[in-house]
Scaffold this motif. Structure first.
Motif, PDB file in Angstrom:
ATOM      1  N   ALA A   1       0.890  -1.542  -0.159  1.00 19.28           N
ATOM      2  CA  ALA A   1       0.632   0.062   0.422  1.00 19.28           C
ATOM      3  C   ALA A   1       0.404   1.413  -0.065  1.00 19.28           C
ATOM      4  O   ALA A   1       0.238   2.110  -0.613  1.00 19.28           O
ATOM      5  CB  ALA A   1      -1.136   0.312   1.075  1.00 19.28           C
ATOM      6  N   SER A   2       1.796   1.565   0.499  1.00 13.84           N
ATOM      7  CA  SER A   2       2.584   2.141   0.806  1.00 13.84           C
ATOM      8  C   SER A   2       3.175   2.972  -0.246  1.00 13.84           C
ATOM      9  O   SER A   2       3.477   3.739  -0.896  1.00 13.84           O
ATOM     10  CB  SER A   2       3.783   1.939   1.490  1.00 13.84           C
ATOM     11  OG  SER A   2       4.022   3.261   2.857  1.00 13.84           O
ATOM     12  N   GLU A   3       3.869   1.673  -1.130  1.00 18.80           N
ATOM     13  CA  GLU A   3       4.442   2.539  -2.212  1.00 18.80           C
ATOM     14  C   GLU A   3       3.357   2.461  -3.708  1.00 18.80           C
ATOM     15  O   GLU A   3       3.415   3.569  -4.309  1.00 18.80           O
ATOM     16  CB  GLU A   3       5.454   0.829  -2.827  1.00 18.80           C
ATOM     17  CG  GLU A   3       6.456   0.498  -2.979  1.00 18.80           C
ATOM     18  CD  GLU A   3       7.727  -0.483  -3.255  1.00 18.80           C
ATOM     19  OE1 GLU A   3       7.153  -0.291  -4.390  1.00 18.80           O
ATOM     20  OE2 GLU A   3       8.343  -0.822  -2.644  1.00 18.80           O
ATOM     21  N   ALA A   4       2.624   1.802  -3.205  1.00 18.96           N
ATOM     22  CA  ALA A   4       1.348   2.203  -4.523  1.00 18.96           C
ATOM     23  C   ALA A   4       0.882   3.768  -4.141  1.00 18.96           C
ATOM     24  O   ALA A   4       0.585   4.037  -5.329  1.00 18.96           O
ATOM     25  CB  ALA A   4       0.502   0.945  -4.094  1.00 18.96           C
ATOM     26  N   LEU A   5       0.478   3.791  -3.471  1.00 23.33           N
ATOM     27  CA  LEU A   5      -0.052   5.389  -2.783  1.00 23.33           C
ATOM     28  C   LEU A   5       0.928   6.115  -3.229  1.00 23.33           C
ATOM     29  O   LEU A   5       0.535   7.119  -3.796  1.00 23.33           O
ATOM     30  CB  LEU A   5       0.067   5.761  -1.264  1.00 23.33           C
ATOM     31  CG  LEU A   5      -0.704   6.551  -0.628  1.00 23.33           C
ATOM     32  CD1 LEU A   5      -1.988   6.906  -1.313  1.00 23.33           C
ATOM     33  CD2 LEU A   5      -0.730   6.849   0.989  1.00 23.33           C
ATOM     34  N   GLN A   6       2.374   5.590  -3.165  1.00 20.74           N
ATOM     35  CA  GLN A   6       3.300   6.652  -3.594  1.00 20.74           C
ATOM     36  C   GLN A   6       3.052   6.806  -5.289  1.00 20.74           C
ATOM     37  O   GLN A   6       2.954   8.371  -5.946  1.00 20.74           O
ATOM     38  CB  GLN A   6       4.608   6.518  -3.570  1.00 20.74           C
ATOM     39  CG  GLN A   6       5.289   7.063  -1.944  1.00 20.74           C
ATOM     40  CD  GLN A   6       6.347   6.450  -1.710  1.00 20.74           C
ATOM     41  OE1 GLN A   6       6.984   6.335  -1.855  1.00 20.74           O
ATOM     42  NE2 GLN A   6       6.647   6.752  -0.248  1.00 20.74           N
ATOM     43  N   ARG A   7       3.069   5.792  -5.563  1.00 23.85           N
ATOM     44  CA  ARG A   7       2.924   5.831  -7.203  1.00 23.85           C
ATOM     45  C   ARG A   7       1.766   6.522  -7.818  1.00 23.85           C
ATOM     46  O   ARG A   7       1.458   7.352  -8.682  1.00 23.85           O
ATOM     47  CB  ARG A   7       2.529   4.141  -8.072  1.00 23.85           C
ATOM     48  CG  ARG A   7       4.029   4.079  -7.976  1.00 23.85           C
ATOM     49  CD  ARG A   7       4.076   1.975  -8.534  1.00 23.85           C
ATOM     50  NE  ARG A   7       3.010   1.425  -7.904  1.00 23.85           N
ATOM     51  CZ  ARG A   7       3.347   0.689  -7.098  1.00 23.85           C
ATOM     52  NH1 ARG A   7       4.350   0.326  -6.474  1.00 23.85           N
ATOM     53  NH2 ARG A   7       2.777  -0.654  -6.618  1.00 23.85           N
ATOM     54  N   PHE A   8       0.114   6.343  -7.079  1.00 23.89           N
ATOM     55  CA  PHE A   8      -0.711   6.797  -7.152  1.00 23.89           C
ATOM     56  C   PHE A   8      -1.025   8.753  -7.563  1.00 23.89           C
ATOM     57  O   PHE A   8      -1.011   9.234  -8.294  1.00 23.89           O
ATOM     58  CB  PHE A   8      -2.006   6.234  -6.154  1.00 23.89           C
ATOM     59  CG  PHE A   8      -3.187   7.311  -6.700  1.00 23.89           C
ATOM     60  CD1 PHE A   8      -4.322   6.844  -7.510  1.00 23.89           C
ATOM     61  CD2 PHE A   8      -3.642   8.336  -5.267  1.00 23.89           C
ATOM     62  CE1 PHE A   8      -5.298   7.063  -7.676  1.00 23.89           C
ATOM     63  CE2 PHE A   8      -4.889   8.606  -5.340  1.00 23.89           C
ATOM     64  CZ  PHE A   8      -5.827   8.763  -6.177  1.00 23.89           C
ATOM     65  N   LEU A   9       0.101   9.043  -5.984  1.00 26.55           N
ATOM     66  CA  LEU A   9      -0.017  10.330  -6.397  1.00 26.55           C
ATOM     67  C   LEU A   9       0.695  11.008  -7.133  1.00 26.55           C
ATOM     68  O   LEU A   9       1.278  12.484  -7.214  1.00 26.55           O
ATOM     69  CB  LEU A   9       0.370  10.527  -4.852  1.00 26.55           C
ATOM     70  CG  LEU A   9      -0.990  10.229  -3.514  1.00 26.55           C
ATOM     71  CD1 LEU A   9      -0.041  10.455  -2.114  1.00 26.55           C
ATOM     72  CD2 LEU A   9      -2.287  11.268  -3.200  1.00 26.55           C
ATOM     73  N   ALA A  10       1.904  10.473  -7.743  1.00 24.57           N
ATOM     74  CA  ALA A  10       3.187  10.992  -7.899  1.00 24.57           C
ATOM     75  C   ALA A  10       2.198  11.841  -9.496  1.00 24.57           C
ATOM     76  O   ALA A  10       2.880  13.132  -9.431  1.00 24.57           O
ATOM     77  CB  ALA A  10       4.368  10.038  -9.296  1.00 24.57           C
ATOM     78  N   PRO A  11       1.322  11.195 -10.316  1.00 22.35           N
ATOM     79  CA  PRO A  11       0.517  12.311 -11.140  1.00 22.35           C
ATOM     80  C   PRO A  11       0.214  13.690 -10.939  1.00 22.35           C
ATOM     81  O   PRO A  11       0.702  14.459 -11.621  1.00 22.35           O
ATOM     82  CB  PRO A  11       0.221  11.781 -12.376  1.00 22.35           C
ATOM     83  CG  PRO A  11       0.226   9.971 -11.512  1.00 22.35           C
ATOM     84  CD  PRO A  11       1.144  10.027  -9.716  1.00 22.35           C
TER      85      PRO A  11
ATOM     86  N   ASN B   1      -8.303   6.754  -0.493  1.00 24.08           N
ATOM     87  CA  ASN B   1      -8.818   6.878   0.500  1.00 24.08           C
ATOM     88  C   ASN B   1      -8.834   5.460   0.646  1.00 24.08           C
ATOM     89  O   ASN B   1      -8.408   5.014   1.896  1.00 24.08           O
ATOM     90  CB  ASN B   1     -10.414   7.114   0.725  1.00 24.08           C
ATOM     91  CG  ASN B   1     -10.379   9.093   0.562  1.00 24.08           C
ATOM     92  OD1 ASN B   1      -9.590  10.210   0.960  1.00 24.08           O
ATOM     93  ND2 ASN B   1     -11.994   9.131   0.387  1.00 24.08           N
ATOM     94  N   ARG B   2      -8.948   4.719   0.082  1.00 19.65           N
ATOM     95  CA  ARG B   2      -8.819   3.021  -0.600  1.00 19.65           C
ATOM     96  C   ARG B   2      -6.894   2.749  -0.091  1.00 19.65           C
ATOM     97  O   ARG B   2      -7.042   1.916   1.292  1.00 19.65           O
ATOM     98  CB  ARG B   2      -8.605   1.867  -1.285  1.00 19.65           C
ATOM     99  CG  ARG B   2      -8.849   0.690  -0.922  1.00 19.65           C
ATOM    100  CD  ARG B   2      -8.883  -0.103  -2.202  1.00 19.65           C
ATOM    101  NE  ARG B   2      -8.470  -0.036  -3.312  1.00 19.65           N
ATOM    102  CZ  ARG B   2      -7.202  -0.704  -3.271  1.00 19.65           C
ATOM    103  NH1 ARG B   2      -6.592  -1.143  -2.072  1.00 19.65           N
ATOM    104  NH2 ARG B   2      -6.208  -0.184  -4.407  1.00 19.65           N
ATOM    105  N   LEU B   3      -6.267   3.448  -0.627  1.00 16.01           N
ATOM    106  CA  LEU B   3      -4.551   3.295  -0.175  1.00 16.01           C
ATOM    107  C   LEU B   3      -4.368   3.640   0.874  1.00 16.01           C
ATOM    108  O   LEU B   3      -3.602   3.122   1.891  1.00 16.01           O
ATOM    109  CB  LEU B   3      -3.784   4.138  -1.409  1.00 16.01           C
ATOM    110  CG  LEU B   3      -3.719   3.543  -2.901  1.00 16.01           C
ATOM    111  CD1 LEU B   3      -3.537   3.919  -3.760  1.00 16.01           C
ATOM    112  CD2 LEU B   3      -3.954   1.207  -2.909  1.00 16.01           C
ATOM    113  N   LEU B   4      -4.600   4.664   1.691  1.00 12.19           N
ATOM    114  CA  LEU B   4      -4.225   5.485   2.543  1.00 12.19           C
ATOM    115  C   LEU B   4      -4.950   4.574   3.532  1.00 12.19           C
ATOM    116  O   LEU B   4      -4.371   5.079   4.918  1.00 12.19           O
ATOM    117  CB  LEU B   4      -5.453   7.117   3.168  1.00 12.19           C
ATOM    118  CG  LEU B   4      -4.656   7.813   4.219  1.00 12.19           C
ATOM    119  CD1 LEU B   4      -3.454   8.158   4.193  1.00 12.19           C
ATOM    120  CD2 LEU B   4      -5.887   9.412   3.832  1.00 12.19           C
TER     121      LEU B   4
END
Length: 126
Positions: A72-82, A108-111
């Motif tokens: 989740a941590s990496e997925a959240l970073q990838r999601f927020l990058a753009p 919200n799911r990732l967070l």
């Protein structure tokens, strides 16, 4: 959730079993190492094929949940990058304003996965 034909107490016993046969008690053991009582062993051995399949499906959902939590941590970073790349002042509030309703749902799911500790496998939950 369990199928209508599945008995929750059987699913709970299956979820707590490590399935290692103990020669000293002629039973399986609980995940914490305690041997099943003779009554628990007799009861769990009445499990139907459907109940084993239900338990298996629940456990597979739990494994998917743990994998999602672990990444989740990496997925959240990838999601927020753009979103962050579009901003001059990079913070979550500004990124949140750029998100669509669908993006906010995923955010919200990732967070939620990042913020909550992993849950242990519990019968009739996954």
């Amino acid at each position: 959730m369990t199928a209508p034909s599945s008995r929750p107490d059987i699913i709970a016993l299956l979820a707590d079993a490590d399935f290692k046969y103990r020669a000293d008690t002629n039973t399986w053991s609980h995940r914490d190492g305690r041997p099943f009582s003779k009554e628990e062993q007799a009861h769990v051995l009445t499990a139907t094929r459907s109940e084993f399949l239900d338990f298996d499906a629940q456990f597979k959902r739990f494994v998917k949940h743990r994998q999602a939590w672990a990444g989740a941590s990496e997925a959240l970073q990838r999601f927020l990058a753009p979103f962050m790349q579009q901003l001059t002042v990079r913070n979550l509030g500004n990124a949140h304003e750029l998100m669509s309703e669908e993006d906010r749902t995923e955010f919200n799911r990732l967070l939620g996965l990042v913020a909550k500790p992993p849950r242990p496998f519990t019968a009739n939950t996954f």
